[in-house]
Design an enzyme around this catalytic site. Structure first.
Site, mmCIF file in Angstrom:
data_model
loop_
_atom_site.group_PDB
_atom_site.id
_atom_site.type_symbol
_atom_site.label_atom_id
_atom_site.label_comp_id
_atom_site.label_asym_id
_atom_site.label_seq_id
_atom_site.Cartn_x
_atom_site.Cartn_y
_atom_site.Cartn_z
ATOM 1 N N VAL A 173 -55.831 -23.100 17.393
ATOM 2 C CA VAL A 173 -55.660 -22.278 16.478
ATOM 3 C C VAL A 173 -56.063 -20.834 16.690
ATOM 4 C CG1 VAL A 173 -56.326 -21.614 14.260
ATOM 5 C CG2 VAL A 173 -56.102 -24.004 14.641
ATOM 6 N N ILE A 213 -52.889 -19.061 18.662
ATOM 7 C CA ILE A 213 -51.704 -18.683 18.064
ATOM 8 C C ILE A 213 -51.680 -17.339 17.317
ATOM 9 C CG2 ILE A 213 -50.013 -19.448 16.396
ATOM 10 C CD1 ILE A 213 -50.111 -21.297 18.871
ATOM 11 N N GLU A 238 -50.960 -15.375 14.684
ATOM 12 C CA GLU A 238 -50.607 -15.552 13.406
ATOM 13 C C GLU A 238 -49.768 -14.380 12.661
ATOM 14 O OE1 GLU A 238 -55.155 -15.689 12.859
ATOM 15 O OE2 GLU A 238 -53.537 -16.529 13.995
ATOM 16 N N ASP A 254 -12.231 0.192 17.347
ATOM 17 C CA ASP A 254 -11.019 0.916 17.232
ATOM 18 C C ASP A 254 -11.319 2.409 16.192
ATOM 19 O OD1 ASP A 254 -8.009 1.276 17.068
ATOM 20 O OD2 ASP A 254 -8.747 1.575 14.901
#
Length: 431
Positions: free
Chosen positions: A289, A292, A294, A336
């Site tokens: 945890v 990670i 977050e 274009d």
């Protein structure tokens, strides 16, 4: 009547009218109009079926990084409950995830409303002959076989086969990229395989009549028009991942797999040292945890949202947040020029009179030489430009430039009505 896609430009006027079962003078009967409307639908472009708010909200969670964060939040909640530390980490992670999804959905809704507003503004009317009478109808009400009157300043309401033309010129720059208005005629074209720009007996939906007048029969409507074919391609285009999205997904996979490998190693090492399996499992999960980030999803979303706001200030509509990042990663734009980078407008910059050249923006409108006033008058009256609401100028770009010059020099537009036109020699390429 089955209106299969035909090469209308290869048929003469009589064959077109016969094929579409209509009449050049009388037009369609109302009963026939209703039948064709039921068969072909309204003359409008159709977009993709709209997704519900719930579906769009759930789609914000498809990102790999978000999935990893959700798993991390669940595991964090289990660990917190087991250790008696509560669900603080889980709540924080979920707030970040939900905020990320809400920002994404809000931006999509805002962009869609802007696009819908633009679509409403783009609706135009058309002069149509039905049951022998001329009506002004919304272009969405047209059906194949309707007889349409085209005049300077009109938008072409559908793909029309020209059956009558008097110095008719149509601006097709948005569709073909041709900056010069195309002269239209009613003659049959023998060549079977020619491009849109060379189909001079056809007027295409959304183009603008800049000169002359004409009459035509509606050949294709809605999604069967040339513009409709472009809309179909856009509707069938799959959403591609942006460079940032690819990198975040890749990072999420690396972090996720790396965290699982480290957890497994720590768990095995702990067991080897005689630790309790449950204790080592909780320790390994806590490390996963912690690994990670977050806050990464929230930070990237906020940065993209700020980018969207900057684009809004530049009058650009961005439907999805990642589109801003994609634009930022672009190194080459192939586009274009006419009608895209430029407005397809002309302006008088210099005036030659009395043997000298004068800058148009240097002339004081309150102190104009009588001969210059005569030159301006001639430029304004030898002109087929239509003046719309709020002095909007409709017509050939060269002629609208002359009228615009007159307005800048305080020309009185009400004089148009007071001075009748007693003769006309129309411009053509031969003359």
């Amino acid at each position: 009547m089955q209106n299969k896609q035909k090469k209308w430009y290869n048929l003469n006027s009589e064959e077109v009218i016969k094929s579409l079962e209509t009449d050049e003078i009388v037009g369609l009967q109302q009963e026939e109009v209703e039948k064709r409307k039921a068969e072909y639908g309204l003359n409008e472009l159709k977009g993709k079926k709209k997704k519900s708010l719930i579906i769009r909200f759930l789609e914000q969670f498809k990102d790999f990084m978000i999935i990893v964060l959700i798993i991390a939040a669940i595991i964090s909640g289990i660990v917190g409950y087991t250790n008696g530390e509560g669900f603080t980490d889980t709540i924080i992670i979920m707030i970040v995830i939900i905020a990320n999804a809400v920002i994404g959905v809000m931006q999509e809704n805002k962009a869609e409303k802007s696009l819908e507003a633009l679509k409403k503004l783009s609706g135009h009317s058309a002069k149509v002959i039905r049951e022998g009478k001329q009506y002004i109808l919304q272009s969405r009400e047209l059906v194949p076989g309707d007889i349409v009157i085209l005049e300077t300043g009109d938008y072409v309401p559908a793909d029309i086969r020209i059956i009558e033309s008097v110095n008719l010129k149509v601006q097709e720059s948005a569709l073909t990229g041709e900056s010069v208005p195309v002269e239209k005629m009613s003659n049959k074209i023998e060549n079977e395989n020619i491009g849109i720009a060379d189909r001079t007996n056809m007027a295409f939906s959304s183009s603008l009549v800049t000169y002359g007048r004409g009459k035509g029969v509606v050949a294709e409507t809605g999604m069967n028009t040339e513009v409709g074919k472009i809309a179909k391609i856009i509707n069938n285009t799959d959403n591609e991942e942006t460079p940032l999205g690819k990198k975040l997904n890749k990072l999420g996979k690396i972090l996720g797999i790396g965290a699982l490998v480290i957890c497994a190693v720590i768990f095995v090492v702990g067991l080897a040292y005689g630790k309790e399996p449950l204790e080592m499992f909780m320790t390994a999960v806590s490390l996963a945890v912690a690994a990670i980030p977050e806050g990464l999803a929230a930070v990237s979303t906020i940065v993209l949202a700020l980018g969207v706001q900057r684009m809004v200030k530049k009058h650009a509509i961005v439907k999805r947040l990642p589109a801003v990042e994609t634009l930022g990663s672009t190194t080459v734009i192939c586009t274009d020029k006419t009608g895209t980078l430029t407005q397809n407008k002309m302006t008088v910059s210099e005036i030659y009179w009395n043997g000298k050249i004068v800058k148009a923006n240097e002339i004081e409108s309150n102190h104009i030489d009588n001969e210059l006033r005569l030159l301006v008058d001639i430029s304004m009256f030898c002109n087929d430009t239509k003046i719309g609401t709020n002095k909007q100028l409709l017509g050939d770009p060269t002629e609208t430039a002359l009228v615009d010059m007159g307005f800048n020099l305080n020309f009185d537009p009400s004089r148009f009505d007071r001075i009748p036109r007693i003769g006309e020699i129309p411009f053509d390429s031969e003359r």
